[in-house]
Design a protein around this motif. Structure first.
Motif, PDB file in Angstrom:
ATOM      1  N   LEU A 108      -6.274  -4.545   0.363  1.00  0.00           N
ATOM      2  CA  LEU A 108      -5.173  -5.155  -0.390  1.00  0.00           C
ATOM      3  C   LEU A 108      -5.768  -5.861  -1.573  1.00  0.00           C
ATOM      4  O   LEU A 108      -5.269  -5.514  -2.903  1.00  0.00           O
ATOM      5  CB  LEU A 108      -4.449  -5.944   0.307  1.00  0.00           C
ATOM      6  CG  LEU A 108      -3.524  -5.634   1.489  1.00  0.00           C
ATOM      7  CD1 LEU A 108      -2.908  -6.686   2.411  1.00  0.00           C
ATOM      8  CD2 LEU A 108      -2.370  -4.504   0.838  1.00  0.00           C
ATOM      9  N   LEU A 141      -2.759  -0.841   8.506  1.00  0.00           N
ATOM     10  CA  LEU A 141      -2.639  -0.173   7.195  1.00  0.00           C
ATOM     11  C   LEU A 141      -1.093   0.525   7.032  1.00  0.00           C
ATOM     12  O   LEU A 141      -0.544   0.501   5.953  1.00  0.00           O
ATOM     13  CB  LEU A 141      -3.614   0.908   6.841  1.00  0.00           C
ATOM     14  CG  LEU A 141      -5.230   0.444   6.525  1.00  0.00           C
ATOM     15  CD1 LEU A 141      -5.954   1.603   6.522  1.00  0.00           C
ATOM     16  CD2 LEU A 141      -5.234  -0.420   5.379  1.00  0.00           C
ATOM     17  N   ALA A 194       0.622   2.152   3.907  1.00  0.00           N
ATOM     18  CA  ALA A 194      -0.480   3.414   3.517  1.00  0.00           C
ATOM     19  C   ALA A 194       0.351   4.335   4.489  1.00  0.00           C
ATOM     20  O   ALA A 194       0.693   4.366   5.470  1.00  0.00           O
ATOM     21  CB  ALA A 194      -1.600   2.703   3.589  1.00  0.00           C
ATOM     22  N   LEU A 220       0.965  -1.228   0.018  1.00  0.00           N
ATOM     23  CA  LEU A 220       0.088  -0.036  -0.105  1.00  0.00           C
ATOM     24  C   LEU A 220       0.866   1.251   0.189  1.00  0.00           C
ATOM     25  O   LEU A 220       0.524   2.531   0.227  1.00  0.00           O
ATOM     26  CB  LEU A 220      -0.945  -0.094   1.243  1.00  0.00           C
ATOM     27  CG  LEU A 220      -1.943  -0.873   1.426  1.00  0.00           C
ATOM     28  CD1 LEU A 220      -2.806  -0.942   2.499  1.00  0.00           C
ATOM     29  CD2 LEU A 220      -2.982  -0.925  -0.029  1.00  0.00           C
ATOM     30  N   LYS A 239      -0.288   4.911  -1.239  1.00  0.00           N
ATOM     31  CA  LYS A 239      -1.616   5.073  -0.956  1.00  0.00           C
ATOM     32  C   LYS A 239      -2.234   5.829   0.262  1.00  0.00           C
ATOM     33  O   LYS A 239      -1.504   5.888   1.376  1.00  0.00           O
ATOM     34  CB  LYS A 239      -2.247   3.762  -0.735  1.00  0.00           C
ATOM     35  CG  LYS A 239      -2.314   2.967  -2.202  1.00  0.00           C
ATOM     36  CD  LYS A 239      -2.534   3.371  -3.483  1.00  0.00           C
ATOM     37  CE  LYS A 239      -2.438   2.320  -4.403  1.00  0.00           C
ATOM     38  NZ  LYS A 239      -2.783   2.948  -5.830  1.00  0.00           N
ATOM     39  N   PHE A 255      -7.110  -3.244  -4.330  1.00  0.00           N
ATOM     40  CA  PHE A 255      -6.062  -2.519  -5.351  1.00  0.00           C
ATOM     41  C   PHE A 255      -5.502  -3.514  -6.093  1.00  0.00           C
ATOM     42  O   PHE A 255      -5.192  -3.189  -7.268  1.00  0.00           O
ATOM     43  CB  PHE A 255      -4.607  -2.135  -4.312  1.00  0.00           C
ATOM     44  CG  PHE A 255      -5.219  -0.773  -3.770  1.00  0.00           C
ATOM     45  CD1 PHE A 255      -5.383   0.378  -4.553  1.00  0.00           C
ATOM     46  CD2 PHE A 255      -5.631  -0.410  -2.353  1.00  0.00           C
ATOM     47  CE1 PHE A 255      -6.027   1.421  -4.014  1.00  0.00           C
ATOM     48  CE2 PHE A 255      -5.833   0.576  -1.951  1.00  0.00           C
ATOM     49  CZ  PHE A 255      -5.996   1.773  -2.809  1.00  0.00           C
ATOM     50  N   ARG A 257      -8.342  -4.473   6.308  1.00  0.00           N
ATOM     51  CA  ARG A 257      -6.972  -4.342   5.501  1.00  0.00           C
ATOM     52  C   ARG A 257      -6.692  -5.077   4.374  1.00  0.00           C
ATOM     53  O   ARG A 257      -6.548  -4.971   3.341  1.00  0.00           O
ATOM     54  CB  ARG A 257      -5.989  -4.347   6.571  1.00  0.00           C
ATOM     55  CG  ARG A 257      -4.549  -4.017   6.036  1.00  0.00           C
ATOM     56  CD  ARG A 257      -3.590  -5.254   5.430  1.00  0.00           C
ATOM     57  NE  ARG A 257      -3.776  -6.346   6.224  1.00  0.00           N
ATOM     58  CZ  ARG A 257      -2.968  -6.525   7.216  1.00  0.00           C
ATOM     59  NH1 ARG A 257      -2.150  -5.902   7.524  1.00  0.00           N
ATOM     60  NH2 ARG A 257      -3.039  -8.035   7.960  1.00  0.00           N
TER      61      ARG A 257
END
Length: 242
Positions: free
Chosen positions: A227, A88, A93, A46, A49, A230, A223
């Motif tokens: 994932l 995250l 992220a 991540l 992001k 994405f 979470r």
């Protein structure tokens, strides 16, 4: 002193007191104006992001109340949101939080939600995840459920991924499906979902949702769903979405 002069002085004094009262009266809290957060050297799937995590309710708005323990929804929302933030960040992220304490931006619900959306907008978030707990008059209802804004396909995809991950990780007795809904917190034109983590009106699920270990598992499931979203959005994976 004439009666007319006395009247003018009285009016002037009253206006001065009113202006002083307005100056010292408490105003609704304003959300911070975040710069686009960057985690220098962040690694993980991540990385790059930015995700807004909203702990629903807060302050005088307690949300739903657990039937047996009397715990307020706002308290459980915040714990799960904080766990989700940590999960995250572990995956790379950058995370924006609408609140990290028991507070609200305004006692006017629409103004409070608008302030939360402003954080996502000004921080240029890639996703919005709003954490809530469900309740129903029947104590038999249970299971997590994810909502998205009807007609917004990327939000539907995100909701489906999170719903699937929550079923896989939490193995709830009742398996629900992601659904479209009309929620103001989902009104931005970026993928946004409202996660009802379970029913605090259900005796068994209430106990689970009050457990720190289960709260962490909920956060990990959300979470994992992000994932997978994405991966799908970037064409790295194909899978059926419920």
């Amino acid at each position: 002193m004439t009666g007319r002069l006395k009247s003018r002085l009285w009016i002037t004094a009253c206006m001065g007191l009113c202006m002083l009262a307005l100056a010292v009266a408490p105003r609704p809290a304003r959300p911070p104006v975040p710069a686009r957060p960057v985690q220098q050297g962040a690694k993980g799937p991540l990385a790059g992001k930015i995700i807004l995590v909203d702990a629903g309710h807060g302050g005088t708005d307690g949300g739903a109340r657990a039937k047996d323990s009397g715990a307020w929804e706002k308290e459980i929302n915040l714990r799960v949101a904080q766990d989700l933030k940590a999960c995250l960040e572990e995956s790379g992220a950058a995370v924006l939080m609408t609140r990290e304490s028991d507070m609200q931006y305004s006692e006017n619900k629409r103004q409070d939600l608008t302030a939360r959306l402003d954080i996502a907008r000004q921080g240029r978030a890639d996703l919005v995840i709003s954490i809530h707990m469900n309740e129903y008059r029947s104590r038999q209802e249970s299971g997590p459920q994810v909502f998205y804004r009807a007609g917004q396909e990327q939000s539907r995809l995100l909701a489906g991924c999170i719903q699937t991950a929550m079923i896989r990780v939490l193995q709830p007795r009742k398996e629900r499906t992601a659904m479209g809904g009309d929620y103001f917190i989902l009104s931005l034109d970026i993928p946004s979902v409202l996660v009802e983590c379970g029913f605090i009106s259900n005796a068994e699920e209430e106990k689970l949702l009050l457990s720190p270990n289960y709260q962490l598992r909920v956060a990990q499931a959300v979470r994992d769903g992000i994932l997978e979203y994405f991966e799908l959005a970037q064409g790295e994976k194909t899978m059926p979405i419920n």
